[in-house]
Write a protein that holds these residues in place. Sequence first.
Motif, PDB file in Angstrom:
ATOM      1  N   LEU A  55       0.823  -1.170  -0.112  1.00 47.22           N
ATOM      2  CA  LEU A  55       0.071  -0.047   0.093  1.00 47.22           C
ATOM      3  C   LEU A  55       0.830   1.236   0.006  1.00 47.22           C
ATOM      4  CD1 LEU A  55      -2.767   1.430   0.405  1.00 47.22           C
ATOM      5  CD2 LEU A  55      -2.341   1.197   2.826  1.00 47.22           C
ATOM      6  N   LEU A  56       1.729   1.324   0.910  1.00 49.22           N
ATOM      7  CA  LEU A  56       2.571   2.640   0.991  1.00 49.22           C
ATOM      8  C   LEU A  56       3.503   2.584  -0.328  1.00 49.22           C
ATOM      9  CD1 LEU A  56       3.880   2.313   4.767  1.00 49.22           C
ATOM     10  CD2 LEU A  56       2.367   3.762   3.948  1.00 49.22           C
ATOM     11  N   GLU A  57       3.978   1.562  -0.710  1.00 53.44           N
ATOM     12  CA  GLU A  57       4.874   1.439  -2.069  1.00 53.44           C
ATOM     13  C   GLU A  57       3.979   2.087  -3.149  1.00 53.44           C
ATOM     14  OE1 GLU A  57       7.969  -1.010  -4.511  1.00 53.44           O
ATOM     15  OE2 GLU A  57       6.705  -2.086  -3.044  1.00 53.44           O
ATOM     16  N   ARG A  58       2.778   1.748  -3.349  1.00 52.42           N
ATOM     17  CA  ARG A  58       1.779   2.408  -4.374  1.00 52.42           C
ATOM     18  C   ARG A  58       1.504   3.821  -4.052  1.00 52.42           C
ATOM     19  NH1 ARG A  58      -3.441   2.878  -4.036  1.00 52.42           N
ATOM     20  NH2 ARG A  58      -3.707   1.271  -2.466  1.00 52.42           N
ATOM     21  N   LEU A  59       1.241   4.316  -2.861  1.00 47.53           N
ATOM     22  CA  LEU A  59       0.854   5.583  -2.436  1.00 47.53           C
ATOM     23  C   LEU A  59       2.203   6.665  -2.803  1.00 47.53           C
ATOM     24  CD1 LEU A  59      -1.243   4.779   0.621  1.00 47.53           C
ATOM     25  CD2 LEU A  59      -2.032   5.661  -1.702  1.00 47.53           C
ATOM     26  N   GLU A  65       3.923  11.236  -8.443  1.00 46.30           N
ATOM     27  CA  GLU A  65       3.255  11.737  -9.931  1.00 46.30           C
ATOM     28  C   GLU A  65       2.452  12.928  -9.715  1.00 46.30           C
ATOM     29  OE1 GLU A  65       1.192   8.336 -11.235  1.00 46.30           O
ATOM     30  OE2 GLU A  65       2.967   7.120 -11.608  1.00 46.30           O
ATOM     31  N   LYS A  66       2.084  13.349  -8.425  1.00 49.53           N
ATOM     32  CA  LYS A  66       1.275  14.322  -8.044  1.00 49.53           C
ATOM     33  C   LYS A  66       2.194  15.452  -7.512  1.00 49.53           C
ATOM     34  CE  LYS A  66      -2.781  11.613  -7.379  1.00 49.53           C
ATOM     35  NZ  LYS A  66      -3.418  11.800  -8.523  1.00 49.53           N
ATOM     36  N   GLY A  67       3.340  15.163  -7.341  1.00 52.71           N
ATOM     37  CA  GLY A  67       4.201  16.019  -7.012  1.00 52.71           C
ATOM     38  C   GLY A  67       4.345  16.330  -5.277  1.00 52.71           C
ATOM     39  N   LEU A  68       3.940  15.012  -4.699  1.00 53.30           N
ATOM     40  CA  LEU A  68       4.121  15.087  -3.332  1.00 53.30           C
ATOM     41  C   LEU A  68       5.467  14.294  -2.809  1.00 53.30           C
ATOM     42  CD1 LEU A  68       0.416  14.123  -2.459  1.00 53.30           C
ATOM     43  CD2 LEU A  68       1.484  16.322  -2.102  1.00 53.30           C
ATOM     44  N   ASP A  69       5.978  14.829  -1.737  1.00 53.39           N
ATOM     45  CA  ASP A  69       7.075  14.235  -1.306  1.00 53.39           C
ATOM     46  C   ASP A  69       7.112  12.855  -0.529  1.00 53.39           C
ATOM     47  OD1 ASP A  69      10.198  14.328  -0.237  1.00 53.39           O
ATOM     48  OD2 ASP A  69       9.009  14.053   1.450  1.00 53.39           O
ATOM     49  N   ALA A  70       7.952  12.083  -1.026  1.00 54.16           N
ATOM     50  CA  ALA A  70       7.609  10.621  -0.489  1.00 54.16           C
ATOM     51  C   ALA A  70       7.634  10.413   0.944  1.00 54.16           C
ATOM     52  CB  ALA A  70       8.807   9.414  -0.818  1.00 54.16           C
ATOM     53  N   HIS A  71       8.352  11.050   1.734  1.00 52.39           N
ATOM     54  CA  HIS A  71       8.444  11.233   3.264  1.00 52.39           C
ATOM     55  C   HIS A  71       7.161  11.515   3.759  1.00 52.39           C
ATOM     56  CE1 HIS A  71      12.591   9.490   3.560  1.00 52.39           C
ATOM     57  NE2 HIS A  71      12.878  10.225   2.573  1.00 52.39           N
ATOM     58  N   PHE A  72       6.569  12.585   3.221  1.00 48.18           N
ATOM     59  CA  PHE A  72       5.294  13.259   3.805  1.00 48.18           C
ATOM     60  C   PHE A  72       4.192  12.217   3.402  1.00 48.18           C
ATOM     61  CE2 PHE A  72       1.409  15.192   2.176  1.00 48.18           C
ATOM     62  CZ  PHE A  72       0.977  15.985   3.176  1.00 48.18           C
ATOM     63  N   VAL A  73       4.076  11.521   2.224  1.00 48.83           N
ATOM     64  CA  VAL A  73       3.151  10.372   2.216  1.00 48.83           C
ATOM     65  C   VAL A  73       3.305   9.425   3.159  1.00 48.83           C
ATOM     66  CG1 VAL A  73       2.443   8.763   0.479  1.00 48.83           C
ATOM     67  CG2 VAL A  73       2.891  11.061  -0.338  1.00 48.83           C
ATOM     68  N   ILE A  74       4.219   8.955   3.311  1.00 44.80           N
ATOM     69  CA  ILE A  74       4.867   7.719   4.338  1.00 44.80           C
ATOM     70  C   ILE A  74       4.274   8.132   5.778  1.00 44.80           C
ATOM     71  CG2 ILE A  74       6.475   6.245   5.548  1.00 44.80           C
ATOM     72  CD1 ILE A  74       7.875   6.174   3.032  1.00 44.80           C
ATOM     73  N   SER A  75       4.747   9.360   6.182  1.00 46.76           N
ATOM     74  CA  SER A  75       4.346   9.780   7.465  1.00 46.76           C
ATOM     75  C   SER A  75       2.812   9.906   7.628  1.00 46.76           C
ATOM     76  CB  SER A  75       5.117  11.212   7.584  1.00 46.76           C
ATOM     77  OG  SER A  75       4.695  11.739   8.992  1.00 46.76           O
ATOM     78  N   LEU A  76       2.169  10.344   6.676  1.00 45.89           N
ATOM     79  CA  LEU A  76       0.729  10.847   6.894  1.00 45.89           C
ATOM     80  C   LEU A  76      -0.062   9.640   7.012  1.00 45.89           C
ATOM     81  CD1 LEU A  76      -1.778  12.467   6.626  1.00 45.89           C
ATOM     82  CD2 LEU A  76      -1.675  12.261   3.895  1.00 45.89           C
ATOM     83  N   TYR A  77       0.324   8.507   5.860  1.00 38.64           N
ATOM     84  CA  TYR A  77      -0.172   7.119   5.839  1.00 38.64           C
ATOM     85  C   TYR A  77      -0.049   6.216   7.150  1.00 38.64           C
ATOM     86  CZ  TYR A  77      -3.124   7.725   2.010  1.00 38.64           C
ATOM     87  OH  TYR A  77      -4.321   8.354   0.985  1.00 38.64           O
ATOM     88  N   GLN A  78       1.263   6.332   7.776  1.00 37.20           N
ATOM     89  CA  GLN A  78       1.555   5.847   8.736  1.00 37.20           C
ATOM     90  C   GLN A  78       0.715   6.115  10.079  1.00 37.20           C
ATOM     91  OE1 GLN A  78       5.767   6.477   9.250  1.00 37.20           O
ATOM     92  NE2 GLN A  78       6.525   4.736   8.380  1.00 37.20           N
ATOM     93  N   SER A  79       0.340   7.313  10.061  1.00 35.71           N
ATOM     94  CA  SER A  79      -0.695   7.853  11.090  1.00 35.71           C
ATOM     95  C   SER A  79      -1.949   7.090  10.871  1.00 35.71           C
ATOM     96  CB  SER A  79      -0.568   9.363  11.351  1.00 35.71           C
ATOM     97  OG  SER A  79       0.634   9.759  11.810  1.00 35.71           O
ATOM     98  N   ILE A  80      -2.381   7.020   9.596  1.00 31.30           N
ATOM     99  CA  ILE A  80      -3.711   6.520   9.198  1.00 31.30           C
ATOM    100  C   ILE A  80      -3.585   4.930   9.661  1.00 31.30           C
ATOM    101  CG2 ILE A  80      -5.295   6.154   7.273  1.00 31.30           C
ATOM    102  CD1 ILE A  80      -4.287   8.628   6.087  1.00 31.30           C
ATOM    103  N   ILE A  81      -2.702   4.156   9.180  1.00 31.25           N
ATOM    104  CA  ILE A  81      -2.617   2.900   9.514  1.00 31.25           C
ATOM    105  C   ILE A  81      -2.619   2.763  10.989  1.00 31.25           C
ATOM    106  CG2 ILE A  81      -1.182   0.752   9.453  1.00 31.25           C
ATOM    107  CD1 ILE A  81      -0.145   2.028   6.909  1.00 31.25           C
ATOM    108  N   GLU A  82      -2.074   3.500  11.742  1.00 31.56           N
ATOM    109  CA  GLU A  82      -1.924   3.457  13.410  1.00 31.56           C
ATOM    110  C   GLU A  82      -3.333   3.399  13.658  1.00 31.56           C
ATOM    111  OE1 GLU A  82       0.138   5.062  17.257  1.00 31.56           O
ATOM    112  OE2 GLU A  82       0.508   6.237  15.369  1.00 31.56           O
ATOM    113  N   ASP A  83      -4.101   4.556  13.496  1.00 29.25           N
ATOM    114  CA  ASP A  83      -5.581   4.580  13.680  1.00 29.25           C
ATOM    115  C   ASP A  83      -6.145   3.487  13.511  1.00 29.25           C
ATOM    116  OD1 ASP A  83      -7.398   6.811  14.704  1.00 29.25           O
ATOM    117  OD2 ASP A  83      -8.114   6.035  12.798  1.00 29.25           O
TER     118      ASP A  83
END
Length: 648
Positions: A55-59, A65-83
């Motif tokens: 999931l993280l690799e795909r995101l 592709e949408k101009g978002l930093d990889a570390h930002f995406v990972i940090s955001l979704y790690q919080s979502i996964i934890e929740d």
Amino acid sequence: MSQPQGLNLTREQITALDNELLTLLSKRRELSLEVAKSKEIDIRPIRDTQREKELLERLVQQGREKGLDAHFVISLYQSIIEDSVLNQQAFLHGRANPDTQKQQYTIAYLGARGSYSYLAASRYCNRRQVSMIDFGCQSFDDIVNAVESGHADYGFLPIENTSSGSINEVYDVLQHTSLSIVGETTIEVGHCLLGQPGASLADIKTVYAHPQPISQCSRYLSLHPHFKLEYCSSSAEAMSKVIEANNNSVAAIGSAEGGALYQLTAIEDGLANQKINQSRFIVVARKAVAVPSQLPAKTTLIMATGQKPGALVEALLVLKAHNLNMSKLESRPIPGTPWEEMFYIDIDGNLATQDLQQAIKELERLTRFIKVLGCYPSETVKPTQLSQAQLLIEPSSSKAAEITEKKTSNQLQHKYSREYRQQNTQVICKQLHIGDGHFAAFSLINMSLTETEFTSLAKQNKEAGFQAVILTDFHGQLNELQFKKYIQIIEQAGLVGVLYIEQDSDLVHGHLADMLMLSGQQMFNQGLLSQLGKMNVGVIIERNNMASIEDWLAAADRVLDQGNQQVVLCESGIRSFAQPERVTLDLAGLIEVKDTSHLPIICNIAANATDIEYSQIKAAKQLNADGVVLNAMEYDANSQLLRQMYQD
């Protein structure tokens, strides 16, 4: 260039997007509960780490592709996964214990509204979407009594903090209660200086706080020595004191959320010694709970091993044999039973599993007393990580990139760590060997003794089995000739002389001593650490009784970075939260340091015991400490204790 649209319009568009994001996050959470219902039927584990990585690799790829930093995406979704994980756990745990489910619970916690215990209890209830009836208490005993008597459904007890360590008083309370641990929760502790609206830092003269925040903010408070510190039973009481005073000269240490309840403003924030400052709470109830097998769980037990040599090590080997990870070990004295201690152990495992059940049966045969305090869902969610290749930051085929990455990794390694050096360090000074299998005994001798008294005591300590003498209470009162005479007496007795450094000026005679020992009070003195790092003499770094293990090891790294590789660590105990004057040897910290660092570590038994306790010496040796420090004046006791120690 086209004219940008108005700022108000842009802000309205951002607000609309934020509302959409919240709606989507809410829908995602609802779907995660549907996943939990499916796992309840299929009995599948809560976490699927392989799917999380995919999931993280795909995101990450879609985000790039949408101009978002990889570390930002990972940090955001790690919080979502934890929740998602915690919500699924709470749902399945509730389904497994239908008789305990209510829409409203009475919660006993320390202090009043606004305290950290209140915030932890609120978070726990919010996670389970139940309402909370407040039951503020003045002490840990009151919390336990409220639950035991049925006046409260649950009690919240703070058990440890990432900055200041374990709360020993809670462990003492657990030793005598019939309650079970049924849950845990961890909260971020953001310490602020809270005052009346309009107050400034220059106005503050008195600061109210619980002993725990005072310990965790010791560096900040040391920068303001004019503050008069007033101890309170909770952060909520501290904030109440500020309200009662009703003037700008008083402040409290507490959270911004708690301050808002009392209409106080944050004069300064980020007061804690560590950037990441978290407190873990345990939840106690009258009845134990069932934990579904697919939930990651912890089991807490207490045991007394008796005085058999090697008993604790033998017990811990049982856990290793069953592949069970011990995440925490604490020792507390048993009231009314001298020389013996009760051990508290957190095990990463579910009591329902065969391995843990078998391990407990084996421990029952080895121990004098053992009791399971509770099995409960673990709220420690380890974030899923991606490799460098998955992050697509650097091409894995580039040899230059590999060299750069390896070099950077080596630079980041701490010199105290086992990653930097696998083999245990041995510090040698004359006949004294410390570390790598060599156990050393140090004695503390007060330099205020007369020359005759000092000579006699030095000889007695050599006969008792000591190898070195630590000279204390120096305070710069002796000239160089007098100090040299004391060192000669130590040398003639066949001992190694160690000078205890309590202030910068003590270092003036450092070149005459065989070794130097930096007092815990000076552990944060960066200038002094740098000076010691440039000297060609062994250095013992005593842990400050309010310092974390990370702070302590960072001090050692400072000395090592300056070139001095002859570094020994000295564990002298950590402060109790409810009784700040009380210092207790941190045996769990000893295990952690031995696992983390190659440096030798000795235990200062004299610093935290009014009477020499052989159980502490034995525990230190069994846990692979490399030496002990005892009071030289206790000659008869030391002679007997050291003989026993070397026989063991």
